[in-house]
Each structure stands twice: as C-alpha cells, then as structure tokens.
Design a protein around this motif. Structure first.
Motif, PDB file in Angstrom:
ATOM      1  N   ILE A  56       1.336   3.176  -9.494  1.00  0.00           N
ATOM      2  CA  ILE A  56       2.532   2.880  -8.702  1.00  0.00           C
ATOM      3  C   ILE A  56       3.183   4.182  -8.223  1.00  0.00           C
ATOM      4  O   ILE A  56       3.327   5.132  -8.990  1.00  0.00           O
ATOM      5  N   ASN A  57       3.555   4.211  -6.951  1.00  0.00           N
ATOM      6  CA  ASN A  57       4.255   5.363  -6.389  1.00  0.00           C
ATOM      7  C   ASN A  57       5.724   5.287  -6.800  1.00  0.00           C
ATOM      8  O   ASN A  57       6.545   4.698  -6.124  1.00  0.00           O
ATOM      9  N   SER A  58       6.046   5.902  -7.978  1.00  0.00           N
ATOM     10  CA  SER A  58       7.422   5.812  -8.478  1.00  0.00           C
ATOM     11  C   SER A  58       8.238   7.050  -8.103  1.00  0.00           C
ATOM     12  O   SER A  58       9.409   7.160  -8.465  1.00  0.00           O
ATOM     13  N   ALA A  59       7.628   7.971  -7.348  1.00  0.00           N
ATOM     14  CA  ALA A  59       8.345   9.196  -6.962  1.00  0.00           C
ATOM     15  C   ALA A  59       9.309   8.932  -5.808  1.00  0.00           C
ATOM     16  O   ALA A  59      10.285   9.639  -5.635  1.00  0.00           O
ATOM     17  N   ASP A  60       9.007   7.894  -5.002  1.00  0.00           N
ATOM     18  CA  ASP A  60       9.798   7.637  -3.805  1.00  0.00           C
ATOM     19  C   ASP A  60      10.771   6.488  -3.997  1.00  0.00           C
ATOM     20  O   ASP A  60      10.404   5.429  -4.523  1.00  0.00           O
ATOM     21  N   LEU A  76      10.438  16.031   3.777  1.00  0.00           N
ATOM     22  CA  LEU A  76       9.596  15.880   2.589  1.00  0.00           C
ATOM     23  C   LEU A  76       9.286  14.381   2.456  1.00  0.00           C
ATOM     24  O   LEU A  76      10.162  13.594   2.105  1.00  0.00           O
ATOM     25  N   LEU A  77       8.056  14.022   2.793  1.00  0.00           N
ATOM     26  CA  LEU A  77       7.689  12.602   2.836  1.00  0.00           C
ATOM     27  C   LEU A  77       6.646  12.280   1.779  1.00  0.00           C
ATOM     28  O   LEU A  77       5.859  13.145   1.386  1.00  0.00           O
ATOM     29  N   GLY A  78       6.633  11.026   1.359  1.00  0.00           N
ATOM     30  CA  GLY A  78       5.603  10.562   0.439  1.00  0.00           C
ATOM     31  C   GLY A  78       4.408  10.080   1.232  1.00  0.00           C
ATOM     32  O   GLY A  78       3.580  10.862   1.682  1.00  0.00           O
ATOM     33  N   LYS A  79       4.337   8.761   1.450  1.00  0.00           N
ATOM     34  CA  LYS A  79       3.219   8.204   2.211  1.00  0.00           C
ATOM     35  C   LYS A  79       3.639   7.896   3.645  1.00  0.00           C
ATOM     36  O   LYS A  79       4.782   7.507   3.902  1.00  0.00           O
ATOM     37  N   ALA A 105       0.828  -1.216   0.000  1.00  0.00           N
ATOM     38  CA  ALA A 105       0.000   0.000   0.000  1.00  0.00           C
ATOM     39  C   ALA A 105       0.859   1.262   0.000  1.00  0.00           C
ATOM     40  O   ALA A 105       0.498   2.270  -0.607  1.00  0.00           O
ATOM     41  N   LEU A 106       2.025   1.183   0.677  1.00  0.00           N
ATOM     42  CA  LEU A 106       2.927   2.352   0.709  1.00  0.00           C
ATOM     43  C   LEU A 106       3.505   2.648  -0.679  1.00  0.00           C
ATOM     44  O   LEU A 106       3.890   3.774  -0.969  1.00  0.00           O
ATOM     45  N   LEU A 107       3.569   1.629  -1.530  1.00  0.00           N
ATOM     46  CA  LEU A 107       4.134   1.787  -2.880  1.00  0.00           C
ATOM     47  C   LEU A 107       3.065   2.070  -3.922  1.00  0.00           C
ATOM     48  O   LEU A 107       3.354   2.095  -5.123  1.00  0.00           O
ATOM     49  N   THR A 108       1.832   2.234  -3.463  1.00  0.00           N
ATOM     50  CA  THR A 108       0.716   2.460  -4.382  1.00  0.00           C
ATOM     51  C   THR A 108       0.077   3.809  -4.071  1.00  0.00           C
ATOM     52  O   THR A 108      -0.196   4.117  -2.915  1.00  0.00           O
ATOM     53  N   ASN A 109      -0.148   4.608  -5.109  1.00  0.00           N
ATOM     54  CA  ASN A 109      -0.816   5.899  -4.914  1.00  0.00           C
ATOM     55  C   ASN A 109      -2.301   5.694  -4.647  1.00  0.00           C
ATOM     56  O   ASN A 109      -2.855   4.620  -4.916  1.00  0.00           O
ATOM     57  N   VAL A 162       6.979   4.735   6.314  1.00  0.00           N
ATOM     58  CA  VAL A 162       7.221   6.059   5.730  1.00  0.00           C
ATOM     59  C   VAL A 162       7.932   5.902   4.394  1.00  0.00           C
ATOM     60  O   VAL A 162       8.884   5.125   4.284  1.00  0.00           O
ATOM     61  N   THR A 163       7.488   6.628   3.377  1.00  0.00           N
ATOM     62  CA  THR A 163       8.230   6.657   2.114  1.00  0.00           C
ATOM     63  C   THR A 163       8.752   8.069   1.872  1.00  0.00           C
ATOM     64  O   THR A 163       8.172   9.051   2.337  1.00  0.00           O
ATOM     65  N   SER A 164       9.875   8.138   1.161  1.00  0.00           N
ATOM     66  CA  SER A 164      10.420   9.441   0.770  1.00  0.00           C
ATOM     67  C   SER A 164      11.314   9.235  -0.442  1.00  0.00           C
ATOM     68  O   SER A 164      11.579   8.092  -0.839  1.00  0.00           O
ATOM     69  N   LYS A 165      11.757  10.342  -1.021  1.00  0.00           N
ATOM     70  CA  LYS A 165      12.609  10.230  -2.212  1.00  0.00           C
ATOM     71  C   LYS A 165      13.920   9.530  -1.856  1.00  0.00           C
ATOM     72  O   LYS A 165      14.403   8.684  -2.586  1.00  0.00           O
TER      73      LYS A 165
END
Lengths: 153, 91
Positions: free
Chosen positions: A26-30, A77-80, A17-21, A101-104
C-alpha cells in the motif's frame, strides 16, 4: 505511467492502482490523490456533437506526455502519476483522458494535475474531428488553452 | 532519406500522410550545399503547387523533428523524421 489506447479505462481500477506501490504494497506515503477525467461533450464551438474521432502521432504522443510528467515532477514532489489518453472513435459522454496524481499533501497533487492537463492540451499531438449535425469538422485550437499553459511560465 | 509526416486537417488537405525525400534529389541540390533547415524543407514543399503553397505557409503549423517540436532554424540530418501538423486539440 503513460497509456495511449483505443479501449476505455476504469476510474476505480486506476484509483486503486495509484494507492498501490509497484511491489503491490500500500502506498501509505501519500495523503492526497487528485484525479481528472475528460469526456466527450454534446456541444462545442457552436455545433451539436454526436461523437468524435481522435487522431494522434504514434510515438510522439507518448514522448510528449512523458516529457510533461517529467516537468511536473521537477516542479512538485509527487508520488504516482498516471496519464491515459484514448484515440479512435468515441461517442457522447465517453471518457477521453485520465490524469491521476498522488502526493504527500493536496496542493502539489491539485497543481500538478492541472499542469499536466494544461500542457497536454497544447503540446501532445492529438487532434479531434467531431461528427456534428452539420457534418464532420476538425476542432479548432482555443486561445484559452494556450493562456492556461502560460500561467505556469 | 528524410521521412516527412502530415497529420489531421493538413493530411486531408494535402491528401498526403507521408513523404520520403532523398537528399540526393536534384531539386534539393542548391540548398544542400549549405545546411538544410526545416524552414527550407517547408518552403520546398510549399513550392509543389497551389494546394501545398496554401497549406504549408499557414503560420499556425507546428513542426517536429524526431518527435520533438522545434522551430524552422533546426538543421535537418539524413535519417530524420519530420512532421508538420496543425495546433493540437486533445484532452
């Protein structure tokens, strides 16, 4: 997203779920995902633990956790961000808490995950009552947890 | 009316999970002439008996108003939800 729940959680599901927008892409920004799981341990503060009951303050727990996540997002600066905390009756080795937590880049994700756990330990209204070989006892708050939070001041 | 909640070992020691305090209760008359602070509520509750005295004067107690941790100087309003609880031990 914050959840306070009696039922268990699944690490693989949460990681996915953390890798999915939110729109299912797909959350490819992080490029970094940090996850933490806290478990019920068999020995604590001089007692052999058989299990525990987690009491909480419904409403305030969610609010306190949301505030902690807002503060983490203001620092990095965090993603999910995902926080799950269980309440009710738990047995040895049961999962208690999940922070994801996800981030770049990895630095923000590592630090934000620690920040969230340090503040959760001191600010979120949960209380553990352990079942031990000596009977039941309320867990005492520890100075080391207070000090861990102070490093972010 | 103010709702007052107690949690964990404090709830067990007091044998009380929740109280409702009517602000027109005569025992609050003297302090209601001025602003009613959280610390004054705590003192009032401590005066109930020896058990309440012992538990409510514990310096480690945390206090929240409307689900946010605040200090004793916080001024209470009708309709507030107040909570007293020991240091938290989740995670």
């Amino acid at each position: 997203m914050i959840s306070v729940q009696t039922h268990d959680f699944d690490m693989a599901t949460e990681y996915h779920a953390l890798l999915t927008n939110t729109d299912s892409t797909i959350n490819s920004a992080d490029g970094a995902v940090v996850t933490f799981v806290g478990l019920v341990r068999d020995y604590n503060q001089g007692n052999h633990v058989q299990g525990l009951t987690l009491e909480h303050y419904p409403g305030m727990t969610e609010k306190a956790l949301e505030d902690i996540v807002i503060n983490a997002r203001a620092k990095w600066l965090l993603g999910k961000v995902r926080v799950i905390h269980r309440v009710g009756q738990l047995n040895l080795s049961d999962q208690i808490v999940f922070v994801g937590v996800t981030s770049k880049h990895r630095e923000a994700a590592f630090e934000a995950a620690q920040f969230i756990m340090d503040f959760l330990k001191n600010r979120a209204p949960f209380w553990k009552k352990e079942n031990t070989d000596q009977g039941t006892r309320w867990v005492e708050a520890e100075v080391k947890d207070e000090l861990a939070q102070q490093r972010w001041d | 009316m103010i709702k007052v909640l107690f949690f964990a070992q404090l709830r067990e020691s007091l044998n009380c999970a929740e109280l409702r305090i009517e602000l027109n209760d005569p025992k609050f008359a003297s302090i209601l002439k001025s602003a009613f602070t959280l610390e004054q509520l705590r003192e009032q509750l401590a005066n109930t008996d020896d058990t309440w005295q012992l538990n409510m004067q514990n310096g480690k107690l945390l206090m929240a108003v409307n689900q946010t941790i605040v200090n004793g100087e916080h001024i209470l309003q009708d309709g507030d939800e107040v909570a007293f609880f020991p240091p938290v031990t989740g995670g």
